[in-house]
Design a protein around this motif. Structure first.
Motif: not given
Length: 676
Positions: A369-387
């Motif tokens: 598992f890539s922690q880097k991928s996790k951080e990018r997906v986390k940012n996407m989740v936050n953006n999606m919740l905001s939208v």
């Protein structure tokens, strides 16, 4: 859930990789160019435009019933897990009781076919003896309980889960169940295909009983069919089971004892380890009323045959080859169309993975598992919740009063990414080299004991309902949480090197899908604290239902096979989630592009890549038998319809691919579903 509903406590490898001299390989572009069939107009059949070449060149393998993007990724994951088990299998120094010893001995015992053949039926004999030694129906309660403790479902469904109306505590649930075929309709329909399956089912039971050594196998098979058919007759259809409000009936133990006096419920709850039950949630009261009459009216020998069958069919995959092959013939070939058994290591890993899940998951995360991928997906989740918040605020059909509650619920969403913060403790689980079945049953007892031990205890909100190496995602309404395991954060759902258009089209749509489950026709009945609690005005509920009806009607016109159409009501929740998911993902993509140039890659605009990446997630083929079963039993629509349904309701898709009146993908504006 993205693939499977969480309250009924729906797989990948890599895409067909486009790797060559072209610098725009699949991992950078995030779109599989070789899958695209440019002879098809995207405005006529976007699914086949995006996937046509792949669909034609990738028939379902003989040892599978379905084959697509998720199955490919799941296969890739299985190869990784195989490496984990094979490395552990040669560890002769693993300490007794350690995680490595448990994995090693489970795997080696399951792969030891010589010993399994010698043992034959012997590993299951203690359970058969429990059934055959019954002297009267007064012992039914204890035998049913014993089977439940060993993970062998029968008669009805028992589980401990969060109280849907008081989500901070766990409560006992009883629901309809007990028949072996995939759905009640398999017993009740009278068409030629249904008759043929019932004939094959009886033939299968007779074969199994005779291999067990029962000379009266034909009579026992008829007893089983009689009991299971009676259960099916009084069971609610799947569409009605989706409505949690109608299936939530708070009962006391006294109610249960009065309705089903033929069973000794104090003994049953004591022997299962559930313990003292003051109140419970009864799912379908009429089913239990019928069950009580069946126990009273049917002779003990019928019930013995029924419970023997439950032991036999549950044990078959772990016994000698004759039992395993006959089990495969009916459940995999007759029902699913699968022609050949998988290589043994694949089946064993599926079982080992399910039995020792978080032990395997912990190693998987460490290795892959890539922690880097996790951080990018986390940012996407936050953006999606905001939208999503913005989209709710801008709804033109919802009142301010209901909007306030919707926004409050959204603000309370919890997100879990990758893997649990705390891993499950398997220290009390004992795995030996005795037999494959005994190890499987030991794991089943461990999981059942773990489940029932939660009764009366506070809800552990840190627990996961899915393993980190599962290619899936889910929304849990009673926790108001969205969960994305590590395994889904890889192609074709997430490309670390691809642009936002592609990733929002793929995993962004998955994220939006899970968020929308909190606001689908059933998820919208739960409040921000996870309680089944109406927060809608009556007017808004009426408007919402009218909007969802458009989707019901749209999907009901999709013909999966000649004369076989998608059930728009059964699949409604998932279809709402798809529609909301793609819409919110597109809005999030647009937000991410502010101030950035729109780059054309491989001839596709970012908007086109967004929709292509979404559609290519759903590429796949099915055996006809599997597809028929899916239409009857699955809350998800087939992938080809999921790929076209949401885009055909979106103006942005029309603009991206020039869809116009007269094109097959075109829907009049009045017929387009617009909800979240």
């Amino acid at each position: 859930m993205f693939i499977k509903s969480v309250l009924t406590t729906s797989a990948v490898i890599l895409f067909s990789a486009f790797i060559g001299n072209d610098p725009l390989d699949t991992n950078h572009l995030g779109v599989d160019l070789k899958s695209i069939d440019k002879s098809i107009k995207p405005s006529d059949d976007f699914y086949m435009y995006a996937n046509g070449n792949w669909v034609r060149n990738n028939p379902v393998p003989a040892d599978e019933a379905r084959w697509g993007s998720s199955d490919l990724l799941q296969q890739e994951n299985q190869n990784k897990i195989r490496l984990i088990f094979e490395e552990v299998a040669i560890d002769k120094l693993a300490a007794p009781g350690s995680a490595r010893q448990k994995m090693r001995d489970f795997y080696l015992t399951a792969m030891d076919t010589v010993t399994i053949e010698k043992q034959g039926l012997l590993p299951a004999q203690p359970l058969f003896d429990k059934v055959s030694n019954m002297k009267s129906k007064k012992e039914l309660s204890s035998v049913i309980a014993e089977l439940y403790k060993n993970g062998i479902g029968n008669s009805f469904v028992l589980y401990v889960h969060r109280d849907l109306k008081k989500s901070d505590r766990n409560i006992c649930y009883l629901r309809q169940g007990g028949f072996q075929l995939p759905d009640r309709d398999y017993y009740l329909k009278d068409d030629d295909r249904s008759k043929k399956i019932k004939e094959e089912y009886v033939k299968h039971m007779v074969n199994m009983f005779q291999m067990k050594g029962d000379k009266d196998g034909a009579q026992k098979a008829q007893s089983v069919l009689k009991i299971e058919t009676a259960m099916a007759e009084v069971s609610k259809p799947r569409v009605e089971l989706r409505d949690q409000e109608k299936n939530y009936n708070k009962w006391t133990l006294a109610n249960l004892k009065t309705t089903v006096p033929e069973l000794n419920w104090e003994d049953f709850f004591t022997l299962t380890g559930v313990g003292k039950v003051d109140e419970l949630v009864m799912g379908q009261p009429l089913f239990f009323e019928k069950l009580n009459k069946m126990i009273a009216e049917y002779p003990l020998e019928d019930w013995k045959a029924y419970l023997e069958w439950k032991v036999l069919t549950s044990s078959a995959p772990f016994l000698s080859n004759n039992f395993a092959r006959e089990d495969f013939r009916f459940f995999n070939t007759v029902l699913n169309g699968q022609e050949e058994m998988k290589p043994r290591w694949k089946d064993v890993l599926d079982v080992a993975d399910g039995s020792l899940g978080e032990i395997v998951g912990q190693i998987y995360v460490e290795k892959y598992f890539s922690q880097k991928s996790k951080e990018r997906v986390k940012n996407m989740v936050n953006n999606m919740l905001s939208v999503y918040r913005q989209r709710i605020e801008n709804l033109d059909w919802m009142s301010a009063e209901t909007k306030k509650k919707a926004l409050e619920k959204l603000s309370l969403f919890n997100t879990k990414l990758g893997y649990p913060d705390k891993w499950k403790d398997y220290s009390t689980l004992t795995i030996t080299r005795e037999s494959y079945l005994s190890n499987y049953l030991a794991c089943a007892r461990f999981e059942f004991k773990d489940m029932v031990s939660k009764l009366g205890k506070p809800v552990d909100k840190k627990e996961w309902n899915m393993l980190p190496h599962t290619v899936n995602a889910y929304y849990d309404p009673s926790l108001n949480e969205i969960v994305f395991p590590a395994a889904i954060m890889q192609p074709p759902f997430f490309y670390p090197d691809a642009d936002d258009a592609v990733n929002y089209g793929a995993i962004g749509a998955v994220i939006g899908h899970e968020i929308t489950h909190g606001f689908d026709d059933q998820g919208a009945k739960y409040d921000g604290s996870g309680n089944l609690n109406n927060w809608w005005t009556e007017e808004d509920k009426t408007k919402f239902k009218a909007k969802t009806k458009v989707l019901v009607e749209q999907f009901a016109k999709y013909e999966a096979l000649p004369g076989l159409f998608v059930n728009g009501e059964l699949t409604l929740g998932e279809n709402i989630a798809d529609l909301g998911g793609v819409n919110v993902a597109y809005s999030a993509y647009e937000l991410s592009m502010k101030g950035k140039p729109k780059e054309i890659l491989a001839g596709f605009t970012p908007e086109q890549r967004f929709f292509l990446s979404f559609a290519q997630v759903w590429k796949g083929n099915f055996k006809e038998e599997y597809l028929r079963k899916m239409i009857l039993t699955n809350v998800h629509s087939p992938g080809n319809f999921r790929a076209i349904a949401a885009p055909s309701n979106m103006t942005q898709f029309y603009e991206a691919f020039g869809v116009k009146p007269g094109d097959k993908m075109y829907r009049e504006d009045a017929l387009r579903a617009k909800i979240w």
